[in-house]
Scaffold this active site. Structure first.
Site, short mmCIF file in Angstrom:
data_model
loop_
_atom_site.label_atom_id
_atom_site.label_comp_id
_atom_site.label_asym_id
_atom_site.label_seq_id
_atom_site.Cartn_x
_atom_site.Cartn_y
_atom_site.Cartn_z
CE LYS A 54 -3.78 -2.16 2.36
NZ LYS A 54 -5.01 -2.66 3.35
CD GLN A 98 -3.07 -4.13 6.71
OE1 GLN A 98 -4.03 -3.27 5.70
NE2 GLN A 98 -4.06 -4.91 6.09
CG ASP A 121 -9.96 0.01 4.59
OD1 ASP A 121 -10.00 -0.30 3.48
OD2 ASP A 121 -9.78 -0.80 5.78
#
Ligand code: NDP
Length: 296
Positions: A54, A98, A121
């Site tokens: 990422k 994460q 997200d």
């Protein structure tokens, strides 16, 4: 009939190019550089790989990448303080914590502490509600990537029968909302669904997000249907490690009109959509027009 292969790797490259183009314009015309902060707690090897990837792709797109690596025994209070600091940092337009988090941390609490407009997200309860009510939201990356590929292949999805297998909060449910938003007739199947083969056989679009290697055989697929395989399953075959999806690719490709492979289908789209969401968040934060084709 041999299916068209939907090349997610190539498509993700075009999304990343669009993102990079928009980032360059933001810098040139407004002196703004979008920034994505990724928070990793602990040393889960798979999470470390994702976070590295990422960060690399964020920088390649011309954006700022901020990585916060915290010890596995970080307290909830300390993690909340890091998120709060990122919420208040004007250089940070997107925040991603994460998952999975170590067991002593409450994932819902942490995710819901992210400012919804920076929640790239799309897991914050506000974004879930906005998506569910058809309002502008941050959309979870994997379903957004699936939607982009379907729109690219079909143009309009209006009136198509879609079956989503799997009802998780990160893939199945948001996928179903997105397909509904594009006027599909949507069925959500799960482990208690009766007559799953018959349900799948009715579908013009099948999205499989289960996590069971090759559980959908070709004879469940309607002739000419489009199959999006979200599953990523590691198996041993002929003494070798192999990645397979939730769909039996070989037999499904004989009946489908189009199908995504694993690997090289949905997978690469997920990070591309994370970058897209970061640019979108940056534009919204600055009251600028959103990039076309990068949102739902
Ligand atoms: P979850 O385990 O959270 O959800 C799986 C879903 O599948 C559940 O709703 C479950 O039903 C359903 N299910 C399980 N068994 C069956 C069955 N026999 N028949 C029908 N439905 C069944 O998984 P995720 O949604 O997180 O992920 C799904 C897959 O997608 C995994 O392989 C994962 O690795 C992959 N993935 C890929 C990503 C990418 O970037 N390409 C990103 C995210 C996930 P029930 O609710 O009834 O238990």
């Amino acid at each position: 009939m041999a299916a068209n292969i939907i090349d997610g790797k190539a498509f993700a490259a075009t999304v990343r190019e669009k993102v990079a183009g928009h980032v360059a314009r933001l810098k040139e015309e407004h002196n703004i550089t979008p920034g994505l902060a990724v928070v990793l707690v602990g040393e889960d090897p798979a999470s470390q790989v994702y976070v590295r990837s990422k960060g690399k792709q964020t920088v390649e797109a011309g954006m700022n990448s901020f990585e916060h690596k915290l010890d596995a025994d970080t307290s909830e209070a300390d993690l909340l303080a890091v998120v709060e600091q990122l919420n208040n940092d004007p250089a940070v337009h997107g925040i991603l914590v994460q998952l999975p988090l170590p067991g002593h941390l409450n994932e819902d609490l942490i995710i819901n502490s992210i400012a919804p407009e920076k929640d790239v997200d799309g897991f914050h309860i506000s974004n879930v509600g906005l998506l569910g009510t058809g309002q502008k939201s941050m959309v979870p990356c994997t379903p957004l990537g699936c939607l982009m590929m379907l729109r690219d292949y079909h143009g309009s999805l209006s009136g198509m029968d879609a079956v989503v297998i799997g009802r998780s909060n990160i893939v199945g449910k948001p996928m179903a909302q997105l397909l509904l938003g594009d006027s599909c007739t949507v069925t959500i199947a799960h482990s208690r669904t009766k007559d799953l083969p018959d349900v799948v056989r009715r579908a013009d679009i099948v999205v499989a997000a289960v996590g069971r290697p090759e559980m959908v055989p070709g004879d469940w697929i309607k002739e000419g249907a489009t199959v999006i395989d979200v599953g990523i399953n590691r198996i041993q075959r002929d003494g070798k490690n192999k990645l397979v999806g939730d769909v039996d690719f070989a037999s499904a490709a004989e009946r489908a009109g189009a199908i995504t492979p694993v690997p090289g289908g949905v997978g690469p789209m997920t990070i591309a959509c994370l970058l897209a969401n970061t640019v979108t968040a940056c534009c919204r934060a600055n009251g600028l027009a959103e990039p076309e084709g990068l949102t739902a």
